[in-house]
Design a protein around this motif. Structure first.
Motif, PDB file in Angstrom:
ATOM      1  N   GLU A  48       0.839  -1.033  -0.017  1.00  0.00           N
ATOM      2  CA  GLU A  48       0.078   0.065  -0.035  1.00  0.00           C
ATOM      3  C   GLU A  48       0.949   1.167   0.003  1.00  0.00           C
ATOM      4  N   ILE A  49       1.903   1.120   0.671  1.00  0.00           N
ATOM      5  CA  ILE A  49       2.725   2.287   0.987  1.00  0.00           C
ATOM      6  C   ILE A  49       3.227   2.738  -0.544  1.00  0.00           C
ATOM      7  N   THR A  50       3.770   1.768  -1.236  1.00  0.00           N
ATOM      8  CA  THR A  50       4.528   1.871  -2.466  1.00  0.00           C
ATOM      9  C   THR A  50       3.484   2.662  -3.743  1.00  0.00           C
ATOM     10  N   THR A  51       2.702   2.753  -3.341  1.00  0.00           N
ATOM     11  CA  THR A  51       1.248   3.225  -4.352  1.00  0.00           C
ATOM     12  C   THR A  51       1.402   4.616  -4.010  1.00  0.00           C
ATOM     13  N   GLY A  52       1.966   5.469  -2.901  1.00  0.00           N
ATOM     14  CA  GLY A  52       2.115   6.670  -2.761  1.00  0.00           C
ATOM     15  C   GLY A  52       0.637   7.231  -2.189  1.00  0.00           C
ATOM     16  N   THR A  53      -0.311   6.424  -1.944  1.00  0.00           N
ATOM     17  CA  THR A  53      -1.775   7.100  -1.675  1.00  0.00           C
ATOM     18  C   THR A  53      -2.126   6.887  -0.230  1.00  0.00           C
ATOM     19  N   THR A  54      -1.430   6.194   0.608  1.00  0.00           N
ATOM     20  CA  THR A  54      -1.714   6.335   2.037  1.00  0.00           C
ATOM     21  C   THR A  54      -1.024   7.429   2.837  1.00  0.00           C
ATOM     22  N   GLY A  55      -0.494   8.307   2.223  1.00  0.00           N
ATOM     23  CA  GLY A  55       0.229   9.456   3.153  1.00  0.00           C
ATOM     24  C   GLY A  55       1.228   9.097   3.778  1.00  0.00           C
ATOM     25  N   HIS A  56       1.870   7.817   3.997  1.00  0.00           N
ATOM     26  CA  HIS A  56       2.844   7.579   4.954  1.00  0.00           C
ATOM     27  C   HIS A  56       4.312   7.556   4.201  1.00  0.00           C
ATOM     28  N   ALA A  57       5.187   7.922   5.001  1.00  0.00           N
ATOM     29  CA  ALA A  57       6.657   7.715   4.648  1.00  0.00           C
ATOM     30  C   ALA A  57       7.369   6.648   5.174  1.00  0.00           C
ATOM     31  N   GLU A  58       8.201   6.137   4.414  1.00  0.00           N
ATOM     32  CA  GLU A  58       9.018   5.092   4.867  1.00  0.00           C
ATOM     33  C   GLU A  58       9.919   5.835   5.959  1.00  0.00           C
ATOM     34  N   GLN A  94      10.932   7.789  -5.822  1.00  0.00           N
ATOM     35  CA  GLN A  94      10.054   8.802  -6.119  1.00  0.00           C
ATOM     36  C   GLN A  94       8.644   8.907  -5.425  1.00  0.00           C
ATOM     37  N   GLY A  95       8.164   9.726  -4.792  1.00  0.00           N
ATOM     38  CA  GLY A  95       6.724   9.326  -4.317  1.00  0.00           C
ATOM     39  C   GLY A  95       6.829  10.087  -2.689  1.00  0.00           C
ATOM     40  N   THR A  96       5.718  10.661  -2.376  1.00  0.00           N
ATOM     41  CA  THR A  96       5.637  11.117  -1.084  1.00  0.00           C
ATOM     42  C   THR A  96       6.026  10.034   0.031  1.00  0.00           C
ATOM     43  N   GLN A  97       6.119   9.028  -0.301  1.00  0.00           N
ATOM     44  CA  GLN A  97       6.540   7.834   0.766  1.00  0.00           C
ATOM     45  C   GLN A  97       8.170   7.774   1.039  1.00  0.00           C
ATOM     46  N   TYR A  98       8.879   8.721   0.329  1.00  0.00           N
ATOM     47  CA  TYR A  98      10.157   8.980   0.284  1.00  0.00           C
ATOM     48  C   TYR A  98      10.376  10.374   0.736  1.00  0.00           C
ATOM     49  N   ARG A  99       9.659  11.162   1.120  1.00  0.00           N
ATOM     50  CA  ARG A  99      10.009  12.259   1.597  1.00  0.00           C
ATOM     51  C   ARG A  99      10.824  12.416   2.656  1.00  0.00           C
ATOM     52  N   SER A 100      11.427  13.727   2.945  1.00  0.00           N
ATOM     53  CA  SER A 100      12.366  14.047   3.996  1.00  0.00           C
ATOM     54  C   SER A 100      11.356  14.553   5.153  1.00  0.00           C
ATOM     55  N   ALA A 101      11.370  13.862   6.181  1.00  0.00           N
ATOM     56  CA  ALA A 101      10.553  14.340   7.289  1.00  0.00           C
ATOM     57  C   ALA A 101      11.021  13.990   8.808  1.00  0.00           C
ATOM     58  N   ILE A 102      11.044  14.811   9.545  1.00  0.00           N
ATOM     59  CA  ILE A 102      11.303  14.696  10.892  1.00  0.00           C
ATOM     60  C   ILE A 102       9.702  14.532  11.855  1.00  0.00           C
TER      61      ILE A 102
END
Length: 185
Positions: A48-58, A94-102
């Protein structure tokens, strides 16, 4: 390591295999868990995460001893070992799941994260603007077992050799004094 003094940091800097491998090697880090956070689906799975539709980040959950390594030191290593100026992307991932976040767990972590970003910006450490989001941690979901300790079990895999090894080499050069003795080359 004494269990009483341990704290938690949650960071997302692209593929969790990469960030896990970096932070596992640090003195004062007791454990690193790969997982997902920052999204809307409860108990998400990797597919699910890899679709980029859940909003989660790895992301990774770092359990560390602040008497040995500080939260600010973890942040400095985080910023040095990924590209915080790349929106929703790290290299070819690429995708929101690979974003930079703290994902901060308290106000002190939030303030330190904002302070480090301000310092990096003021010192022009990066050519482009830092896009790392600073967000309160909601729920951290552990990734599937086959994602845990990935690099240590698959270091000869091509992704590990071409993407993770350069990060570990950079870590060993810039932060040699922070690396666990058994991980020094």
């Amino acid at each position: 390591m004494e269990g009483n003094n341990l704290e938690v940091a949650v960071l997302a800097g692209g593929c969790f295999w990469c960030t896990e491998a970096v932070f596992q090697r640090l003195e004062g880090v007791d454990k690193v868990i790969s997982g997902y956070t920052g999204g809307t689906v409860k108990n998400p799975a990797y597919r699910e995460i890899t679709t980029g539709t859940t909003g989660h980040a790895e992301a990774i959950e770092i359990i560390y001893n602040p008497e040995i390594i500080s939260y600010k030191e973890l942040l400095n290593i985080f910023f040095a070992t990924h590209d915080p100026t790349s929106l929703n992307r790290q290299g070819n991932d690429q995708g929101t799941q690979y974003r930079s976040a703290i994902f901060y767990t308290n106000n002190e972590q939030k303030q330190l994260a904002e302070q480090v970003i301000e310092e990096l910006t003021a010192n022009n450490v990066f050519e482009d603007a830092i896009v790392t989001e600073v967000t309160e941690l909601d729920t951290f979901y552990n990734a599937e077992e086959y994602h845990q300790d990935y690099y240590n079990q698959n270091s000869r895999q091509s992704y590990c050799e071409f993407v993770i090894n350069p990060k570990l080499n950079k870590l060993s050069i810039i932060f040699q004094d922070k690396i666990k003795k058994e991980n020094l080359k």
